[in-house]
Design a protein around this motif. Structure first.
Motif, PDB file in Angstrom:
ATOM      1  N   TYR A  91     -41.565 -32.380  56.259  1.00 32.08           N
ATOM      2  CA  TYR A  91     -41.125 -33.011  55.163  1.00 32.08           C
ATOM      3  C   TYR A  91     -39.953 -34.193  55.394  1.00 32.08           C
ATOM      4  CZ  TYR A  91     -43.538 -30.168  51.523  1.00 32.08           C
ATOM      5  OH  TYR A  91     -44.458 -29.556  50.956  1.00 32.08           O
ATOM      6  N   ILE A  92     -39.152 -33.768  56.519  1.00 36.40           N
ATOM      7  CA  ILE A  92     -38.385 -34.616  56.890  1.00 36.40           C
ATOM      8  C   ILE A  92     -38.929 -35.984  57.525  1.00 36.40           C
ATOM      9  CG2 ILE A  92     -36.552 -35.237  58.782  1.00 36.40           C
ATOM     10  CD1 ILE A  92     -35.865 -32.446  58.673  1.00 36.40           C
ATOM     11  N   VAL A  93     -39.903 -35.789  58.116  1.00 31.98           N
ATOM     12  CA  VAL A  93     -40.841 -37.012  58.783  1.00 31.98           C
ATOM     13  C   VAL A  93     -41.462 -37.668  57.742  1.00 31.98           C
ATOM     14  CG1 VAL A  93     -42.662 -37.560  60.321  1.00 31.98           C
ATOM     15  CG2 VAL A  93     -40.951 -35.879  60.950  1.00 31.98           C
ATOM     16  N   ARG A  94     -42.147 -37.078  56.569  1.00 28.62           N
ATOM     17  CA  ARG A  94     -42.799 -37.730  55.638  1.00 28.62           C
ATOM     18  C   ARG A  94     -41.944 -38.453  54.760  1.00 28.62           C
ATOM     19  NH1 ARG A  94     -46.281 -40.795  55.228  1.00 28.62           N
ATOM     20  NH2 ARG A  94     -47.781 -40.823  53.774  1.00 28.62           N
ATOM     21  N   ALA A  95     -40.735 -37.849  54.313  1.00 23.33           N
ATOM     22  CA  ALA A  95     -39.800 -38.769  53.731  1.00 23.33           C
ATOM     23  C   ALA A  95     -39.419 -39.982  54.154  1.00 23.33           C
ATOM     24  CB  ALA A  95     -38.471 -37.681  53.183  1.00 23.33           C
ATOM     25  N   MET A  96     -38.916 -39.805  55.604  1.00 19.98           N
ATOM     26  CA  MET A  96     -38.505 -40.834  56.282  1.00 19.98           C
ATOM     27  C   MET A  96     -39.573 -42.082  56.353  1.00 19.98           C
ATOM     28  SD  MET A  96     -36.152 -39.500  59.259  1.00 19.98           S
ATOM     29  CE  MET A  96     -34.613 -38.740  59.140  1.00 19.98           C
ATOM     30  N   GLN A  97     -40.737 -41.526  56.679  1.00 20.43           N
ATOM     31  CA  GLN A  97     -41.772 -42.720  56.649  1.00 20.43           C
ATOM     32  C   GLN A  97     -41.843 -43.327  55.297  1.00 20.43           C
ATOM     33  OE1 GLN A  97     -45.292 -40.020  57.412  1.00 20.43           O
ATOM     34  NE2 GLN A  97     -45.562 -40.732  59.742  1.00 20.43           N
ATOM     35  N   LEU A  98     -41.846 -42.510  54.320  1.00 19.05           N
ATOM     36  CA  LEU A  98     -42.049 -43.272  52.852  1.00 19.05           C
ATOM     37  C   LEU A  98     -40.580 -43.900  52.652  1.00 19.05           C
ATOM     38  CD1 LEU A  98     -43.679 -40.508  51.010  1.00 19.05           C
ATOM     39  CD2 LEU A  98     -44.766 -42.480  51.656  1.00 19.05           C
TER      40      LEU A  98
ATOM     41  N   ARG B 263     -47.030 -37.616  45.894  1.00 24.31           N
ATOM     42  CA  ARG B 263     -47.040 -38.038  44.682  1.00 24.31           C
ATOM     43  C   ARG B 263     -45.737 -37.966  43.869  1.00 24.31           C
ATOM     44  NH1 ARG B 263     -50.151 -35.529  39.981  1.00 24.31           N
ATOM     45  NH2 ARG B 263     -49.208 -36.910  38.431  1.00 24.31           N
ATOM     46  N   MET B 264     -44.971 -37.123  44.210  1.00 25.75           N
ATOM     47  CA  MET B 264     -43.358 -37.062  43.730  1.00 25.75           C
ATOM     48  C   MET B 264     -42.837 -38.078  44.111  1.00 25.75           C
ATOM     49  SD  MET B 264     -40.559 -34.011  43.828  1.00 25.75           S
ATOM     50  CE  MET B 264     -40.200 -34.199  45.484  1.00 25.75           C
ATOM     51  N   VAL B 265     -42.686 -38.594  45.828  1.00 23.40           N
ATOM     52  CA  VAL B 265     -42.191 -39.578  46.108  1.00 23.40           C
ATOM     53  C   VAL B 265     -42.442 -40.910  45.550  1.00 23.40           C
ATOM     54  CG1 VAL B 265     -41.458 -40.990  48.285  1.00 23.40           C
ATOM     55  CG2 VAL B 265     -41.419 -38.529  48.206  1.00 23.40           C
ATOM     56  N   GLU B 266     -43.769 -41.087  45.168  1.00 24.58           N
ATOM     57  CA  GLU B 266     -44.565 -42.338  44.853  1.00 24.58           C
ATOM     58  C   GLU B 266     -43.954 -42.579  43.332  1.00 24.58           C
ATOM     59  OE1 GLU B 266     -48.811 -43.300  43.969  1.00 24.58           O
ATOM     60  OE2 GLU B 266     -48.427 -42.823  46.147  1.00 24.58           O
ATOM     61  N   GLU B 267     -43.992 -41.440  42.447  1.00 22.42           N
ATOM     62  CA  GLU B 267     -43.756 -41.737  40.860  1.00 22.42           C
ATOM     63  C   GLU B 267     -42.360 -41.277  40.612  1.00 22.42           C
ATOM     64  OE1 GLU B 267     -46.476 -39.025  38.677  1.00 22.42           O
ATOM     65  OE2 GLU B 267     -48.030 -40.053  39.955  1.00 22.42           O
ATOM     66  N   ALA B 268     -41.694 -40.324  41.131  1.00 21.59           N
ATOM     67  CA  ALA B 268     -40.287 -40.100  40.851  1.00 21.59           C
ATOM     68  C   ALA B 268     -39.207 -41.162  41.688  1.00 21.59           C
ATOM     69  CB  ALA B 268     -39.798 -39.007  41.076  1.00 21.59           C
ATOM     70  N   LYS B 269     -39.718 -41.775  42.545  1.00 24.22           N
ATOM     71  CA  LYS B 269     -38.748 -42.707  43.397  1.00 24.22           C
ATOM     72  C   LYS B 269     -37.468 -42.634  43.707  1.00 24.22           C
ATOM     73  CE  LYS B 269     -41.431 -46.767  41.376  1.00 24.22           C
ATOM     74  NZ  LYS B 269     -42.582 -45.853  41.040  1.00 24.22           N
ATOM     75  N   PRO B 270     -37.390 -41.365  44.403  1.00 18.36           N
ATOM     76  CA  PRO B 270     -35.983 -40.904  44.903  1.00 18.36           C
ATOM     77  C   PRO B 270     -35.641 -41.625  45.832  1.00 18.36           C
ATOM     78  CG  PRO B 270     -37.522 -39.476  45.897  1.00 18.36           C
ATOM     79  CD  PRO B 270     -38.474 -40.490  44.969  1.00 18.36           C
ATOM     80  N   GLU B 271     -34.312 -41.783  45.926  1.00 19.31           N
ATOM     81  CA  GLU B 271     -33.540 -42.585  47.388  1.00 19.31           C
ATOM     82  C   GLU B 271     -33.656 -41.482  48.372  1.00 19.31           C
ATOM     83  OE1 GLU B 271     -30.737 -43.671  44.405  1.00 19.31           O
ATOM     84  OE2 GLU B 271     -30.467 -45.625  45.569  1.00 19.31           O
TER      85      GLU B 271
END
Ligand SMILES: NC(=O)c1ccc[n+]([C@@H]2O[C@H](COP(=O)([O-])OP(=O)(O)OC[C@H]3O[C@@H](n4cnc5c(N)ncnc54)[C@H](O)[C@@H]3O)[C@@H](O)[C@H]2O)c1
Length: 429
Positions: free
Chosen positions: A107-114, A85-93
């Protein structure tokens, strides 16, 4: 041979920060893990990189802690308990990972997937399966991955690298590395999650990955085989009495490890005040029966270039320090540092073969956390875009993988009674 970090870096193109490519635009950075180290990173970024980095979200598994952290930081960026939800809403690079060690890989894998770049605290991973998963994800999603190895940034560590690059002692044949952790710093790992092997990968990964990374980097080679021994001889089961944690402990007067956390206002706020959510005890008892890591360990590593590392760490000593000796065909480097209760003592010496006259080289230490190493690594990461890196200080996935794998091979060797473990049997890099 080219440096593993340099090859890693070149293969992935520039490590340029996504947000700083356009003048005036700031990198959107979100962070997961708002404990002690997370707060330290966030505070530093907010105070020093506000012109180039915008903190856009904070996430922690503990809902109270993430709110306390935001309040302590004075940040208006939203708090989350759900990473996606954070990645979706806060839209970090980019995502900064400062959670316990065994959760980094997920978290590394999930962040990269996203589709996000990643900056993670050490270690990259705590077992071989995590290592393989992270490397495959990096290949598949093509995102940038940086590991914040601050121990490369100690003034002496950099000077050692420079001397070795200059071949000041010829070819390095062996390194002897002794790590001393005292009854405060050393004990701190037995109070918290590090004491559980499944959370930390034992201190061979959680702590020693710093030292294995330094040696891999200094030697400019890769580890091939590991043999290790380790024991739990001091903490955990090795005491006649124990409790859950220091507050309310009936043994407070008898226990040399009694710690009054109530005297630490910030720990009371960030940890004790949030205990209701997850039961995380920051002043946990060092004598708990569930401690399943080693408090004393020795590791031997053979490198692809023929060099050897002999490494020993102990976690219950009267003072902190390191004694590192690097033996080369044309001389020897001695690097000692001790943190006595009365003060620090550091010395870096170069002795050329046949000269018998040691040259003392004491590089200037800069101000800031971990002897100036924290500001140095953070500046390289956030302001070092495109800058020359003659000491090969940048660390990516391969450096992260090799340093973790030495520790993982070490604990696998200990589990198997001192069996020799080949790194290539754990992961193909
Ligand atoms: N490089 C260094 O010098 C250095 C120094 C200290 C810590 N570290 C590293 O930083 C990391 C954090 O260490 P710390 O001392 O701050 O630990 P900590 O326990 O104080 O903080 C960890 C935080 O992560 C949260 N958390 C736990 N599991 C989570 C999950 N699955 N998802 C989201 N949040 C979760 C906890 O609630 C806590 O707030 C570790 O990887 C540690 O090895 C590095």
């Amino acid at each position: 041979m080219a440096s593993i970090d340099r090859r890693d870096f070149m293969a992935r193109g520039s490590m340029a920060l996504a947000g700083s490519a356009v003048p005036g635009r700031r990198l959107r950075l979100a962070q997961v893990g708002t404990g002690g180290r997370g707060m330290d990173w966030a505070r530093y970024i907010l105070a020093n990189f506000g012109d180039i980095v915008e903190m856009v979200g904070f996430c922690d598994i503990n809902p109270k802690r993430v709110e306390v952290a935001r309040e302590m930081l004075g940040s208006a960026a939203p708090g989350f308990v759900d990473f996606e939800r954070m990645v979706e809403e806060a839209k970090p690079e980019m995502v900064l990972i400062t959670t316990p060690d065994s959760s980094h890989s997920e978290y590394i894998v999930r962040a990269m997937q996203l589709g996000r770049d990643v900056l993670t605290e050490k270690p990259l991973c705590t077992d071989e399966q995590q290592c393989r998963t992270v490397l495959a994800a990096e290949k598949r999603y093509g995102r940038k991955l940086m590991v914040a190895f601050n121990a490369r940034h100690f003034a002496e560590a950099k000077k050692v690298k420079e001397l070795l690059q200059q071949k000041a002692i010829g070819e390095v044949l062996s390194i002897d590395y002794q790590e001393y952790l005292d009854t405060s710093h050393g004990a701190s790992y037995f109070r918290r999650w590090h004491r559980i092997k499944e959370m930390s990968g034992t201190l061979l990964v959680s702590k020693s990955c710093h030292h294995f990374d330094q040696v891999n980097w200094w030697l400019d080679s890769v580890p091939v085989e590991v043999v290790a021994y380790g024991d739990l001889r001091f903490y955990g089961k090795n005491n006649p009495f124990r409790h859950t944690h220091c507050r309310g402990c009936p043994y407070q007067k008898r226990c040399a490890f009694y710690q009054d956390i109530t005297a630490n206002a910030s720990a009371m706020k960030l940890y004790v005040g949030c205990e209701s959510e997850d039961g995380y005890l920051i002043d946990g008892c060092v004598w708990r029966q569930d401690v399943n890591i080693y408090d004393t360990w020795s590791v031997m590593v053979r490198y692809a270039n023929g060099a050897r590392l002999t490494y020993t760490a102990n976690t219950f000593l009267p003072y902190e320090g390191q004694e590192i000796v690097i033996n080369g065909t044309r001389g020897r480097i001695d690097y000692n540092n001790y943190d006595y209760p009365g003060g620090r003592d550091r010395q870096l010496r170069l002795t050329r073969t046949f000269s018998r006259q040691p040259e003392t080289i004491n590089p200037e230490e800069r101000a800031g956390g971990h002897g100036g190493a924290d500001p140095s690594v953070r500046e390289l990461i956030f302001r070092g875009e495109g800058a020359a890196d003659p000491l090969q200080l940048r660390a990516g996935s391969l450096a992260g993988a090799y340093s973790s794998l030495v520790g993982i091979a070490g604990y696998r060797s200990i589990e198997r009674g001192g069996e020799r473990i080949r790194i290539s049997d754990l992961a193909s890099l």
